[in-house]
Each structure stands twice: as C-alpha cells, then as structure tokens.
Design an enzyme around this catalytic site. Structure first.
Site, PDB file in Angstrom:
ATOM      1  CG  PHE A 202      -2.440  -0.653  -6.787  1.00 35.59           C
ATOM      2  CD1 PHE A 202      -2.918   0.684  -7.507  1.00 35.59           C
ATOM      3  CD2 PHE A 202      -3.094  -0.653  -5.607  1.00 35.59           C
ATOM      4  CE1 PHE A 202      -4.034   1.386  -7.236  1.00 35.59           C
ATOM      5  CE2 PHE A 202      -4.288   0.059  -5.187  1.00 35.59           C
ATOM      6  CZ  PHE A 202      -4.657   1.193  -6.078  1.00 35.59           C
TER       7      PHE A 202
ATOM      8  CG  ASP B 129      -2.154   0.809   1.025  1.00 36.74           C
ATOM      9  OD1 ASP B 129      -2.040   1.590   0.503  1.00 36.74           O
ATOM     10  OD2 ASP B 129      -3.368   0.129   1.491  1.00 36.74           O
TER      11      ASP B 129
ATOM     12  CG  HIS C 127     -15.476  -0.966  -5.530  1.00 32.28           C
ATOM     13  ND1 HIS C 127     -16.442  -0.781  -4.559  1.00 32.28           N
ATOM     14  CD2 HIS C 127     -14.284  -0.449  -4.726  1.00 32.28           C
ATOM     15  CE1 HIS C 127     -15.911  -0.246  -3.316  1.00 32.28           C
ATOM     16  NE2 HIS C 127     -14.738  -0.169  -3.279  1.00 32.28           N
TER      17      HIS C 127
ATOM     18  N   GLY D 127       4.277   1.541  -1.830  1.00 33.81           N
ATOM     19  CA  GLY D 127       4.457   1.843  -3.278  1.00 33.81           C
ATOM     20  C   GLY D 127       2.985   2.015  -3.867  1.00 33.81           C
TER      21      GLY D 127
END
Length: 336
Positions: A229, A201, A246, A227
C-alpha cells in the site's frame, strides 16, 4: 485507579505482577487446556497425560488458574469456566492466538525493553529481536501465522457488526487494504449481492485469503490482489483500513491514505477502523494500546484531531464517525 476497598499497595502489587498472568494464560493456551476440558471435567492425572506435563507441575499451574477463575475445582476434578472457554481453538470469540502472540518473543521481548523505548521515543525491537517486528516475523513463520490469526480473532465479531453498520448501497467495489484473510469484507458482500470485494495485502497471504473467500461461498466476488500500500492500491468505491494506520508513523500513514485517495472513485469513501484516543484520564484500552505500539513497532494510537490532520494531508476530510460495541470506531473520510 484503585479498586474500591483495596489498599494502594495491594493494587500496585497486582500491577507489578500482571506479567505473571500473561504467561499463565500463554501456557494454558499453548497446552490446549481449554480444549481438553471442553467436553467434560478431568482429573489432574488425565490433564497431565493429555498435555505431557508432569502431574505435580500441572497441579501448580491449575491451582493458579483456579485462583484466577480460569478453571474450577470440584470433588477432585477440574472444570472449565466461561473465561477458559475464550482460549478454545477455532471457535467464535476465541482469544487463543492472541494469548499466544502476546506471550511469544516478538511482543514479549520487545516489551521487556519498554523503559528504553520510552527514553528513546521509539521501539527497541531491533535491540530485542535483531530487526524490526515485521522483518522478525518473516524469519519466524509460526509466530507470524499466530499473529495473523490473532488479528482474525479480533476482527471476527466486529466484522459482522461493521457489515450491519456500513451501507454499501450503490457501491460496486470495496477494497480491504491490508485485509489479510478478507474477513472484514465477507459480511459486506453477503449483505450486498451487487458488491465486489478485493483483498489487498502482501502476496504471502494470498492462499489464505482465497481459501477463506471460497469457504464463505464468495470466491466469485472476493478476489485477491498482492502488493504494497506504499506503492498503490486497486481502484474502488470503498476502502477499508482496519488496524492499519496505527501500525505506522504519520508520514507513512499519509502515504497510505494518499494512495487510497488516488484510487478512490468519485463519491467513494475511506473508512478507517481504529480506536481513537479520548481526553487524558478517560478510562479505556486505547492509551495502553498506544504504548503497545511504542513497545513493538513504530505506530501509535491517535485522537480524532490527529486523524483529521492525516486526512487533510492526503486530500481527504472526515465526514462522520460511527461507534461500535467495541472500543473501535469507524472513521469515515471523503475526498476534499
């Protein structure tokens, strides 16, 4: 749908004034009334003194709460109810932070411009808050903390269920992508002593994730990597993405999934934990949550065909779907 025996106008009035209830619950959560009534019943004056609210105003609030089943009233004293218990602080099954978040400016003001979001087909958070929701949260650390805590509240019971549903036999590394405090990983690690976990995260949540792993007795097997994604993710046999996709548009989702596919070891899998949309007209929470995404950020809920399209674009394919006791499902994907 209209409740049995209720005229359409009465039902519509309930719907129109639904936002009143949101703010009543928000106030009750902020004032910690559930915690004050947890040990014993209290008089009006006692509650007023504990909350710092003038007695007449507190009576008005508690009368409304009693009408909604949040409190009971018996012989001059206010009593907690099972419904109110869900607003206690720091107990399993609590929705306190969720109640506060949805009544706070980030969500509340964004929903206030919902007709504009429908007309434009995109969130109006910049008009409401001055920036997108994620940038706004960076400038409001207390509200951001509430939001991350609310995600933990939503994950709490589901994490244990997922720990029982997911077979990690033969796997060595599970990566919780966008995993915040790592609560989703902990049951898996406890069930499989040979499994190592990585919480991936933003660096800002590292301290919380590390502390929670130590608290769970998993500090030696559950580590943190900071980091984005959108750049890359750590290598692993199992990738967990709970309530991640989502939040984003299709292009961004494909980017996230592609990075997972690149880092996926042979024989591994990606497990997406989301709330798939069913057929039009099917009762459920997912269609409303879909509008929540439209109101607050650039994401959306999707049906299984739409998830399949994202997987294909990222070099993955859906292998199976596992239902849970909640509206959320585990959507398993493997490399093509």
């Amino acid at each position: 749908m209209t409740a049995p025996g209720m005229p359409p106008q009465a039902r519509m009035m309930q719907m129109i004034t639904g936002y009143w209830i949101t703010q009543v619950v928000h106030a009750v959560a902020e004032l910690k009334i559930a915690d004050h009534l947890a040990e014993s019943s209290l008089t009006l004056d006692e509650i007023a003194a504990l909350t710092g609210v003038e007695a007449d105003t507190m009576l008005r609030l508690l009368r409304a709460c009693a009408s909604q089943g949040l409190v009971a009233y018996d012989d001059g004293r206010f009593v907690s109810t099972p419904l109110l218990e869900t607003l206690r602080e720091g107990v399993p099954g609590s929705f306190r932070d969720i109640a506060i978040v949805h009544g706070s400016p980030g969500h509340w003001l964004s929903w206030g411009r919902f007709p504009d979001a429908v007309r434009a087909g995109e969130p109006q958070t910049t008009a409401a808050l001055g920036s997108d929701i994620w940038t706004y949260f960076q400038s409001q650390p207390q509200e951001w903390e509430r939001f991350t805590n609310s995600m933990t509240e939503l994950t709490d019971g589901l994490s244990r269920e997922i720990g029982a549903l997911l077979d990690t036999t033969g796997l060595t590394t599970a990566v919780d992508v966008g995993g915040a405090n790592g609560a989703l990983l902990h049951p898996l690690l406890k069930a499989n002593p040979g499994l190592r976990g990585i919480v991936f995260d933003l660096p800002t949540v590292e301290a919380t994730a590390v502390a929670e792993a130590e608290k769970a007795g998993l500090g030696d097997r559950c580590t943190f990597t900071g980091g984005s994604f959108f750049d890359s993710v750590p290598e692993g046999d199992l990738f967990l993405l709970k309530a991640v996709l989502h939040n984003w548009d299709d292009e961004s989702c494909v980017e996230i999934l592609t990075n997972c596919r690149k880092a996926l070891r042979p024989g591994g899998r990606v497990v997406v934990v989301e709330m798939p949309l069913g057929p039009v007209g099917e009762p459920g929470f997912a269609p409303l949550l879909d509008l929540g995404m439209l109101a607050v950020n650039a994401g959306r809920e999707r049906d299984l065909d739409q998830y399949d399209a994202l997987f294909r674009a990222a070099g993955l394919r859906r292998a199976e779907i596992t239902a849970t006791s909640s509206p959320q499902s585990l959507i398993h994907a493997v490399a093509e």
